[in-house]
Design a protein around this motif. Structure first.
Motif, PDB file in Angstrom:
ATOM      1  N   TYR A 196     -46.772-105.602 -20.733  1.00 14.94           N
ATOM      2  CA  TYR A 196     -46.202-106.272 -21.914  1.00 14.94           C
ATOM      3  C   TYR A 196     -47.100-106.250 -23.147  1.00 14.94           C
ATOM      4  O   TYR A 196     -47.468-107.285 -23.672  1.00 14.94           O
ATOM      5  CB  TYR A 196     -45.828-107.716 -21.556  1.00 14.94           C
ATOM      6  CG  TYR A 196     -44.826-107.782 -20.420  1.00 14.94           C
ATOM      7  CD1 TYR A 196     -43.462-107.750 -20.675  1.00 14.94           C
ATOM      8  CD2 TYR A 196     -45.256-107.835 -19.093  1.00 14.94           C
ATOM      9  CE1 TYR A 196     -42.541-107.791 -19.646  1.00 14.94           C
ATOM     10  CE2 TYR A 196     -44.336-107.864 -18.045  1.00 14.94           C
ATOM     11  CZ  TYR A 196     -42.992-107.844 -18.333  1.00 14.94           C
ATOM     12  OH  TYR A 196     -42.081-107.868 -17.315  1.00 14.94           O
TER      13      TYR A 196
ATOM     14  N   PHE B 240     -38.944-104.092 -22.783  1.00 18.21           N
ATOM     15  CA  PHE B 240     -38.330-105.083 -21.894  1.00 18.21           C
ATOM     16  C   PHE B 240     -37.120-105.725 -22.567  1.00 18.21           C
ATOM     17  O   PHE B 240     -36.085-105.935 -21.927  1.00 18.21           O
ATOM     18  CB  PHE B 240     -39.321-106.160 -21.423  1.00 18.21           C
ATOM     19  CG  PHE B 240     -38.621-107.198 -20.597  1.00 18.21           C
ATOM     20  CD1 PHE B 240     -38.116-106.871 -19.349  1.00 18.21           C
ATOM     21  CD2 PHE B 240     -38.392-108.474 -21.096  1.00 18.21           C
ATOM     22  CE1 PHE B 240     -37.400-107.802 -18.598  1.00 18.21           C
ATOM     23  CE2 PHE B 240     -37.678-109.407 -20.357  1.00 18.21           C
ATOM     24  CZ  PHE B 240     -37.179-109.069 -19.110  1.00 18.21           C
TER      25      PHE B 240
ATOM     26  N   ILE C 177     -34.381-103.518 -21.995  1.00 16.54           N
ATOM     27  CA  ILE C 177     -33.918-103.616 -20.593  1.00 16.54           C
ATOM     28  C   ILE C 177     -32.888-104.731 -20.448  1.00 16.54           C
ATOM     29  O   ILE C 177     -31.872-104.585 -19.763  1.00 16.54           O
ATOM     30  CB  ILE C 177     -35.123-103.854 -19.647  1.00 16.54           C
ATOM     31  CG1 ILE C 177     -35.954-102.570 -19.499  1.00 16.54           C
ATOM     32  CG2 ILE C 177     -34.652-104.345 -18.265  1.00 16.54           C
ATOM     33  CD1 ILE C 177     -37.249-102.748 -18.696  1.00 16.54           C
TER      34      ILE C 177
ATOM     35  N   TYR D 197     -28.759-104.189 -15.733  1.00 11.45           N
ATOM     36  CA  TYR D 197     -29.758-105.250 -15.549  1.00 11.45           C
ATOM     37  C   TYR D 197     -29.137-106.583 -15.959  1.00 11.45           C
ATOM     38  O   TYR D 197     -29.210-107.000 -17.113  1.00 11.45           O
ATOM     39  CB  TYR D 197     -31.007-104.936 -16.387  1.00 11.45           C
ATOM     40  CG  TYR D 197     -32.181-105.865 -16.128  1.00 11.45           C
ATOM     41  CD1 TYR D 197     -33.023-105.665 -15.031  1.00 11.45           C
ATOM     42  CD2 TYR D 197     -32.447-106.942 -16.967  1.00 11.45           C
ATOM     43  CE1 TYR D 197     -34.098-106.518 -14.793  1.00 11.45           C
ATOM     44  CE2 TYR D 197     -33.525-107.796 -16.738  1.00 11.45           C
ATOM     45  CZ  TYR D 197     -34.340-107.567 -15.651  1.00 11.45           C
ATOM     46  OH  TYR D 197     -35.409-108.408 -15.411  1.00 11.45           O
TER      47      TYR D 197
ATOM     48  N   LEU E 222     -29.903-109.637 -14.923  1.00 10.52           N
ATOM     49  CA  LEU E 222     -30.749-110.812 -14.702  1.00 10.52           C
ATOM     50  C   LEU E 222     -30.849-111.747 -15.921  1.00 10.52           C
ATOM     51  O   LEU E 222     -30.579-112.944 -15.822  1.00 10.52           O
ATOM     52  CB  LEU E 222     -32.132-110.301 -14.260  1.00 10.52           C
ATOM     53  CG  LEU E 222     -33.179-111.285 -13.753  1.00 10.52           C
ATOM     54  CD1 LEU E 222     -34.170-110.577 -12.826  1.00 10.52           C
ATOM     55  CD2 LEU E 222     -33.923-111.985 -14.864  1.00 10.52           C
TER      56      LEU E 222
ATOM     57  N   GLY F 129     -36.346-116.754 -16.209  1.00  9.94           N
ATOM     58  CA  GLY F 129     -36.349-115.294 -16.151  1.00  9.94           C
ATOM     59  C   GLY F 129     -36.839-114.680 -14.861  1.00  9.94           C
ATOM     60  O   GLY F 129     -37.031-113.475 -14.777  1.00  9.94           O
TER      61      GLY F 129
ATOM     62  N   ASN G  59     -42.737-112.075  -9.951  1.00  7.38           N
ATOM     63  CA  ASN G  59     -43.829-111.101 -10.076  1.00  7.38           C
ATOM     64  C   ASN G  59     -45.038-111.449  -9.207  1.00  7.38           C
ATOM     65  O   ASN G  59     -45.901-110.612  -8.967  1.00  7.38           O
ATOM     66  CB  ASN G  59     -44.299-110.992 -11.537  1.00  7.38           C
ATOM     67  CG  ASN G  59     -43.354-110.193 -12.413  1.00  7.38           C
ATOM     68  OD1 ASN G  59     -43.360-110.310 -13.620  1.00  7.38           O
ATOM     69  ND2 ASN G  59     -42.501-109.375 -11.808  1.00  7.38           N
TER      70      ASN G  59
ATOM     71  N   TYR H 279     -33.216-101.498 -11.766  1.00  4.29           N
ATOM     72  CA  TYR H 279     -34.628-101.161 -12.017  1.00  4.29           C
ATOM     73  C   TYR H 279     -34.861 -99.665 -12.162  1.00  4.29           C
ATOM     74  O   TYR H 279     -36.003 -99.220 -12.275  1.00  4.29           O
ATOM     75  CB  TYR H 279     -35.512-101.748 -10.908  1.00  4.29           C
ATOM     76  CG  TYR H 279     -35.608-103.262 -11.001  1.00  4.29           C
ATOM     77  CD1 TYR H 279     -36.604-103.866 -11.777  1.00  4.29           C
ATOM     78  CD2 TYR H 279     -34.685-104.088 -10.359  1.00  4.29           C
ATOM     79  CE1 TYR H 279     -36.686-105.239 -11.886  1.00  4.29           C
ATOM     80  CE2 TYR H 279     -34.752-105.468 -10.462  1.00  4.29           C
ATOM     81  CZ  TYR H 279     -35.756-106.041 -11.238  1.00  4.29           C
ATOM     82  OH  TYR H 279     -35.831-107.408 -11.353  1.00  4.29           O
TER      83      TYR H 279
ATOM     84  N   PHE I  72     -40.517 -98.135 -19.916  1.00  2.72           N
ATOM     85  CA  PHE I  72     -41.249 -99.401 -19.798  1.00  2.72           C
ATOM     86  C   PHE I  72     -42.424 -99.239 -18.823  1.00  2.72           C
ATOM     87  O   PHE I  72     -43.549 -99.667 -19.096  1.00  2.72           O
ATOM     88  CB  PHE I  72     -40.258-100.459 -19.305  1.00  2.72           C
ATOM     89  CG  PHE I  72     -40.833-101.803 -18.932  1.00  2.72           C
ATOM     90  CD1 PHE I  72     -41.367-102.646 -19.897  1.00  2.72           C
ATOM     91  CD2 PHE I  72     -40.805-102.236 -17.609  1.00  2.72           C
ATOM     92  CE1 PHE I  72     -41.868-103.896 -19.549  1.00  2.72           C
ATOM     93  CE2 PHE I  72     -41.305-103.479 -17.260  1.00  2.72           C
ATOM     94  CZ  PHE I  72     -41.844-104.315 -18.228  1.00  2.72           C
TER      95      PHE I  72
ATOM     96  N   MET J 211     -41.986-101.400  -8.420  1.00  3.34           N
ATOM     97  CA  MET J 211     -42.022-100.278  -9.361  1.00  3.34           C
ATOM     98  C   MET J 211     -43.307 -99.504  -9.120  1.00  3.34           C
ATOM     99  O   MET J 211     -44.384-100.099  -8.997  1.00  3.34           O
ATOM    100  CB  MET J 211     -42.012-100.757 -10.813  1.00  3.34           C
ATOM    101  CG  MET J 211     -40.695-101.332 -11.281  1.00  3.34           C
ATOM    102  SD  MET J 211     -40.440-101.139 -13.077  1.00  3.34           S
ATOM    103  CE  MET J 211     -42.004-101.660 -13.765  1.00  3.34           C
TER     104      MET J 211
ATOM    105  N   GLU K 178     -45.533-103.040 -10.371  1.00  5.30           N
ATOM    106  CA  GLU K 178     -44.881-104.353 -10.442  1.00  5.30           C
ATOM    107  C   GLU K 178     -44.134-104.675  -9.152  1.00  5.30           C
ATOM    108  O   GLU K 178     -43.603-103.778  -8.509  1.00  5.30           O
ATOM    109  CB  GLU K 178     -43.885-104.398 -11.626  1.00  5.30           C
ATOM    110  CG  GLU K 178     -43.384-105.800 -11.949  1.00  5.30           C
ATOM    111  CD  GLU K 178     -42.395-105.835 -13.116  1.00  5.30           C
ATOM    112  OE1 GLU K 178     -41.556-104.933 -13.212  1.00  5.30           O
ATOM    113  OE2 GLU K 178     -42.466-106.790 -13.919  1.00  5.30           O
TER     114      GLU K 178
ATOM    115  N   CYS L  71     -41.061-107.385  -7.929  1.00  7.00           N
ATOM    116  CA  CYS L  71     -40.067-108.350  -8.403  1.00  7.00           C
ATOM    117  C   CYS L  71     -39.395-108.937  -7.176  1.00  7.00           C
ATOM    118  O   CYS L  71     -38.451-108.356  -6.629  1.00  7.00           O
ATOM    119  CB  CYS L  71     -39.033-107.669  -9.297  1.00  7.00           C
ATOM    120  SG  CYS L  71     -39.780-106.619 -10.567  1.00  7.00           S
TER     121      CYS L  71
END
Ligand code: AVJ
Length: 321
Positions: free
Chosen positions: A35, A43, A46, A52, A54, A160, A165, A205, A215, A251, A281, A283
């Motif tokens: 980030y 993001f 995304i 996506y 979410l 979120g 994470n 994803y 990303f 990821m 990453e 998730c």
């Protein structure tokens, strides 16, 4: 950030890159470094992808149930948020509270740019005072807890599915640390993405337009920009995997060939085998019952839960009890 703080941050990045890419076995890079300014913009893109769901689910719940959520909490109430986000989701909660009188909102974020955007987004709502804290989450939270006056309850927002994470054990450790800053009657509103069919998760994803790939690859570009690295981005590919036992998306960046990369500011040269990956990453996805059990283990009472019907996602209101 002052020059000294900048140096410290840069060297933390260098040290983490060095540790992650030289560790034996699976190479990895901490997801927080996804980030930077470009990564945050990607993001945001995304969150607009049809695959996506979410962020839209998170916002739908807050928009539809803001009144019911704030009704569960005592007044006067101070609101703080771990990660300021764009302020878009939070406005529903703040507007519901502002109907009862002036509200103070403390977004906590290590990014000054994110705090500035959040302030701008919420500026036009009257009777909301926004005080940004440019600090790590737990330090900021301790500061907010110290600033509130006796008789004011605190609502902590952690939206979120950012909690996803963390490794599961670390997530609980973090939630317990939040609890230690709170008094009984204080609340935590926790957003968690729920388990859903793997194909739906993989599509979310690994979107067909490649925004998530950009990303992910931006992390290597960031290493090139900030640490003088010479990653050839074309020789790495984005990969999203679903681990059924751990209930998480991972990821990775897959090396397309055997190659060497040097990163002068991290003091390393690294080789990659063909097919070798860097894990960037995790998730984690949750089941409803699991969230309640987690509340109990972390010193909270699970007070209420809202689930989005279109994209399984839960908002849970925990009370420090
Ligand atoms: C911002 C951590 C919630 O885990 O879904 C989105 C980050 N990574 N696409 C998530 C993310 C790839 C996102 N969180």
């Amino acid at each position: 950030m002052g020059a000294a703080a900048l140096d410290r941050a840069a060297s933390a990045f260098a040290l983490d890159v060095r540790a992650g890419l030289t560790r034996p076995g699976q190479k990895e890079l901490p997801s927080v470094y996804l980030y930077d300014a470009l990564g945050s913009a990607l993001f945001e893109a995304i969150t607009l992808l049809p695959e996506y769901g979410l962020t839209r689910a998170d916002e739908r719940i807050l928009r539809s149930h803001a009144g019911a959520i704030v009704e569960q909490l005592p007044v006067p109430l101070v609101v703080t948020e771990l990660g300021s986000g764009s302020g878009r989701k939070t406005r529903w909660i703040l507007e519901a509270l502002a109907r009862g009188g002036p509200v103070t909102y403390y977004p906590i974020d290590i990014s000054a740019a994110a705090l500035a955007r959040c302030k701008l987004e919420l500026a036009e709502i009257g009777s909301i005072g926004v005080v940004g804290l440019e600090q790590p989450y737990l330090e900021g939270l301790a500061e907010v807890a110290a600033r509130r006056s006796a008789g004011e309850a605190l609502l902590v927002l952690f939206l979120g599915s950012t909690i996803g994470n963390f490794e599961r054990a670390a997530a609980e450790e973090f939630l317990r640390a939040i609890r230690r800053s709170l008094c009984p009657v204080d609340g935590l509103l926790l957003g968690t993405d729920l388990v859903k069919p793997p194909a739906r998760l993989i599509a979310a994803y690994d979107d067909p337009t490649g925004v998530t790939a950009a990303f992910n690859l931006n992390l290597l570009a960031r290493i090139n920009r900030e640490l003088g690295g010479n990653f050839a981005l074309r020789h790495f590919a984005h990969q999203a995997r679903y681990d059924e036992t751990r209930q998480r998306i991972e990821m990775h960046l897959v090396s397309a060939r055997r190659q060497a990369v040097s990163i002068p500011a991290a003091g390393i040269a690294v080789t990659f085998e063909k097919g070798e990956t860097i894990w960037t990453e995790a998730c984690h996805k949750f089941r409803l019952g699991e969230i309640e059990a987690m509340a109990a283990r972390c010193g909270f009472r699970s007070q209420a839960q809202w689930v989005d019907p279109q994209w399984p996602f839960a908002e849970s209101l925990w009370i420090a009890g």
